[in-house]
Scaffold this motif. Structure first.
Motif, PDB file in Angstrom:
ATOM      1  N   HIS B 278      -5.411   7.196   1.201  1.00 23.88           N
ATOM      2  CA  HIS B 278      -6.473   6.455   0.508  1.00 23.88           C
ATOM      3  C   HIS B 278      -6.217   6.364  -0.994  1.00 23.88           C
ATOM      4  O   HIS B 278      -6.970   5.732  -1.714  1.00 23.88           O
ATOM      5  N   ASP B 279      -5.150   7.029  -1.489  1.00 23.88           N
ATOM      6  CA  ASP B 279      -4.793   6.918  -2.901  1.00 23.88           C
ATOM      7  C   ASP B 279      -3.795   5.793  -3.157  1.00 23.88           C
ATOM      8  O   ASP B 279      -3.320   5.629  -4.274  1.00 23.88           O
ATOM      9  N   LEU B 280      -3.465   5.062  -2.114  1.00 23.03           N
ATOM     10  CA  LEU B 280      -2.532   3.948  -2.298  1.00 23.03           C
ATOM     11  C   LEU B 280      -3.321   2.646  -2.466  1.00 23.03           C
ATOM     12  O   LEU B 280      -4.132   2.293  -1.623  1.00 23.03           O
ATOM     13  N   ILE B 281      -3.092   1.988  -3.612  1.00 24.97           N
ATOM     14  CA  ILE B 281      -3.780   0.721  -3.861  1.00 24.97           C
ATOM     15  C   ILE B 281      -2.843  -0.419  -3.451  1.00 24.97           C
ATOM     16  O   ILE B 281      -1.674  -0.434  -3.836  1.00 24.97           O
ATOM     17  N   LEU B 282      -3.380  -1.318  -2.648  1.00 27.28           N
ATOM     18  CA  LEU B 282      -2.570  -2.448  -2.186  1.00 27.28           C
ATOM     19  C   LEU B 282      -2.993  -3.709  -2.936  1.00 27.28           C
ATOM     20  O   LEU B 282      -4.172  -3.915  -3.194  1.00 27.28           O
ATOM     21  N   GLU B 319      -4.551   3.603   3.525  1.00 27.58           N
ATOM     22  CA  GLU B 319      -5.872   3.290   4.065  1.00 27.58           C
ATOM     23  C   GLU B 319      -6.605   2.408   3.077  1.00 27.58           C
ATOM     24  O   GLU B 319      -6.582   2.665   1.871  1.00 27.58           O
ATOM     25  N   THR B 320      -7.252   1.419   3.616  1.00 26.07           N
ATOM     26  CA  THR B 320      -7.999   0.532   2.733  1.00 26.07           C
ATOM     27  C   THR B 320      -9.283   0.096   3.449  1.00 26.07           C
ATOM     28  O   THR B 320      -9.455   0.381   4.629  1.00 26.07           O
ATOM     29  N   LEU B 335       4.806  -9.122   2.564  1.00 24.98           N
ATOM     30  CA  LEU B 335       5.199  -8.312   1.407  1.00 24.98           C
ATOM     31  C   LEU B 335       3.946  -7.933   0.632  1.00 24.98           C
ATOM     32  O   LEU B 335       3.058  -8.755   0.440  1.00 24.98           O
ATOM     33  N   ILE B 336       3.888  -6.655   0.181  1.00 24.80           N
ATOM     34  CA  ILE B 336       2.675  -6.215  -0.501  1.00 24.80           C
ATOM     35  C   ILE B 336       3.059  -5.266  -1.624  1.00 24.80           C
ATOM     36  O   ILE B 336       4.068  -4.569  -1.543  1.00 24.80           O
ATOM     37  N   MET B 337       2.282  -5.247  -2.693  1.00 27.32           N
ATOM     38  CA  MET B 337       2.559  -4.335  -3.806  1.00 27.32           C
ATOM     39  C   MET B 337       1.812  -3.022  -3.577  1.00 27.32           C
ATOM     40  O   MET B 337       0.658  -3.006  -3.148  1.00 27.32           O
ATOM     41  N   LEU B 338       2.494  -1.923  -3.894  1.00 27.77           N
ATOM     42  CA  LEU B 338       1.983  -0.580  -3.611  1.00 27.77           C
ATOM     43  C   LEU B 338       1.838   0.172  -4.911  1.00 27.77           C
ATOM     44  O   LEU B 338       2.734   0.160  -5.753  1.00 27.77           O
TER      45      LEU B 338
END
Lengths: 285, 369
Positions: B278-282, B319-320, B335-338
């Motif tokens: 949950h600390d990963l911002i997409l 998790e988002t 493709l997504i930015m992490l």
């Protein structure tokens, strides 16, 4: 569907197979169990009830019955105490030599009773290791009642312990631990927790031990000396009468032993039926 | 007050506890949390007097209780499988601890009845006094076991995996109920669990154990937010463990570079970066910073969406929210930015739980980006 079959049809046999298997089972039971039993009672009563009664009230027969009851009255309580102690020790504690003790308890099962009788003769007989010492102190073990008791205790030793060890092992030690934490002393734990949990197993053990101690022939035959009216137990008396071609009397005494077996089985079945829910509850938790 | 000091215990050649010290304050509810074989149950049994330490001591209210038998410690112990006396009714089970007292200390029959009935109403089992344990459900048995342990007014209540054998629904209920009971009675309690959710929800303080050692002691928030060792990080909740390279206060995870000020004196070393899902911002490419990853799999779990991403040969879990998921239109192959909001770094040598740094220093390593 009205009835629920015990096994699903898919794994059930064809009806002729079932019939065949059941017939074989019944035939074997009849031939090996029911027929001999019927013969015992048939022969015993072959000369009428009066002859049967007088064969049993004969002095030597009465002496044999008394001696058998005496031996059982000593051997059974002795084995209850030691069987419970051994089972408690083996099932609830870990110590070195545990497997050795378990094996020792089983020895009477694996050794022929005649051998165990002979061992006592070799140890305590006149020519035995302790023979001279016993003679000096005027103690007579072999060819006397104490020897018979000794041999019977030896032969019946595993019955109580063997019945209890798996039961106690399965029950574990958690209930005992719970009782100790709640402040119970060792004796109190045994009396209020352990003993009530094993009472049915203990009862079976006692029934089996009693039946065997009354019916033991081999070991007792070696140490008894066959003195009529003195060192003859019921099984030995049956043999003597039979060897004297006194078939009717032999079967009369034998019928008492057969009845003992039937009573033992009936008592066991009764206990199982009467207390089935309690026994199941004890086993389930 | 209860304490264990430098307790060691081995079973055969297996070291169950190696040099464990723990202090439990009056009225506290402490969870011993760890995987099986971590020594938590052994520690609990040593506190109860059911096992004795090879060395070290156990203190009760300041006095040495190491050699005091379980019988005299006056502790309440609740067993994992309840260990109710199967041939006794519920009433007799609860009354047992009072009935076995010596005549001098034994309450009268009336008092015993009164106390047992009070306890049974407290555990919500009124009317079941005459039942046998086999006639009760798992949750009811557990409550009988609890009432039986409380009957002797123990100095401390010890519970061994108290909810382990119950199904999820009952477990949740009993958990809340135990917490309430503890708040009402103010009794000191220690319970063993391998369920981190249980430990975090119920306990005042959590003791995380691993391989016979204490890894970390702290409040549930401390344990969750500032794990002291890689083990605690992995054991509490989902976490991505990514190999990284630490050079002069910076950590490189693939093409992602993050500051790691605690390691400013480390010239070049291999390490592991821990990032909670949950600390990963997409974000969409071009809209936010970070590194580029490929969406592999999307799973919708109620209000949350779990996204599996691949980043330089590694699979990462993020998790988002459902809303964010809809905004981004996440689908496999995209493709997504992490962007890790927060990460913790440990040097490779510290992997087995022996951190090179002090916990305080480690806590500061948490890098905010």
């Amino acid at each position: 569907m009205d009835t629920v079959p015990l096994r699903p049809r898919a794994v059930s046999e064809a009806s002729w197979v079932k019939l065949l298997l059941i017939s074989i089972g019944v035939a074997i039971l009849t031939l090996f169990l029911l027929l001999p039993l019927a013969t015992v009672f048939g022969e015993a009563l072959s000369k009428g009830f009066g002859a049967y009664a007088s064969a049993l009230t004969d002095d030597d027969a009465l002496a044999a019955i008394r001696l058998t009851l005496l031996v059982a009255a000593i051997a059974v309580p002795f084995n209850v105490v030691f069987g419970v102690a051994a089972a408690w020790c083996i099932a609830k504690f870990d110590f070195c030599g545990k497997s050795l003790l378990t094996t020792l308890i089983d020895i009477p099962f694996s050794v022929s009773p005649v051998i165990s009788g002979l061992v006592y003769v070799l140890l305590f007989g006149l020519q035995g290791w302790f023979g001279p010492w016993l003679k000096d102190h005027d103690i007579k073990l072999i060819f006397a009642v104490p020897g018979i008791v000794l041999a019977t205790v030896f032969v019946t030793f595993p019955f109580v312990a063997r019945e209890l060890i798996p039961l106690m092992e399965e029950q574990g030690t958690e209930e005992e631990e719970a009782a100790v934490v709640l402040g119970a002393s060792g004796w109190c734990v045994f009396r209020t927790v352990t003993l009530p949990n094993i009472k049915w197993g203990l009862l079976y053990g006692v029934l089996l031990c009693n039946a065997r101690s009354m019916g033991e022939f081999g070991a007792v035959s070696v140490v008894s000396g066959h003195v009529r009216g003195l060192t003859n137990t019921m099984p030995l008396h049956v043999e003597i009468l039979y060897n004297e071609y006194n078939y009717m009397a032999a079967f009369a005494v034998a019928s008492l032993l057969a009845m003992l077996a039937l009573v033992t089985l009936a008592a066991k079945a009764l206990v199982e039926w009467r207390f089935s829910s309690e026994i199941a509850a004890g086993a389930r938790l | 007050m209860i304490a264990a000091r430098n307790v060691r215990k081995t079973f055969g050649s297996f070291p169950a506890l190696s040099d464990v010290s723990l202090h439990i304050a009056e009225g506290e509810l402490v969870a011993l949390l760890g995987p099986s074989g971590s020594g938590k149950t052994t520690l609990l049994r040593i506190l109860a007097g059911l096992e004795f330490p090879d060395s070290g001591s156990v203190l009760f209210d300041g006095g040495d209780a190491t050699t005091v038998s379980a019988r005299d410690r006056r502790v309440g112990f609740v067993f994992q499988h309840y260990a109710l006396f199967r041939h006794m009714t519920v009433f007799d089970n609860v009354a047992f601890g009072l009935k076995v007292r010596s005549r001098r200390d034994r309450p009268s029959k009336g008092e015993i009845t009164e106390r047992v009935e009070h306890l049974l109403s407290m555990v919500q089992l009124e009317g079941l006094e005459a039942r046998y344990p086999s006639q009760l459900s798992g949750g009811q048995r557990q409550r009988v076991a609890l009432a039986r342990a409380l009957a002797i007014q123990p100095r401390v209540l010890l519970l061994d995996e108290p909810f382990g054998a119950l199904d999820a629904q009952v477990r949740k209920e009993l958990r809340r109920w135990l917490r309430r009971l503890h708040d009402e009675l103010k009794i000191t309690g220690v319970f063993v669990t391998h369920d981190q959710e249980e430990a975090l929800e119920v306990a005042d303080r959590v003791v995380v154990m691993n391989q016979g050692k204490i890894e970390q002691v702290g409040s549930p928030t401390e344990i969750y937010d500032q794990p002291a060792t890689p083990f605690v990080y992995q054991f509490l909740g989902n976490v991505n463990a990514l190999p990284c390279r630490i050079r002069n206060g910076q950590a490189e995870i693939g093409s992602l570079v993050m500051p790691a000020p605690a390691y400013s004196r480390v010239a070049d070393a291999f390490g592991v970066a821990f990032v909670r899902p949950h600390d990963l911002i997409l974000s969409r490419p071009g809209e936010g910073g970070g590194t580029c990853a490929v969406v592999q799999h999307v799973t919708i779990l109620g209000a949350l969406v779990r996204v599996e991403l691949s980043l330089d040969d590694h699979i990462i879990e993020a998790e988002t929210s459902r809303q964010r998921h809809a905004e981004l239109g996440l689908s496999p192959g995209q493709l997504i930015m992490l962007w890790p909001r927060q990460a913790r770094f440990f040097l490779r040598d510290g992997w087995e739980g022996t951190s090179l740094e002090s916990p305080e220093e480690a806590a500061r390593t948490s890098a905010m980006l």
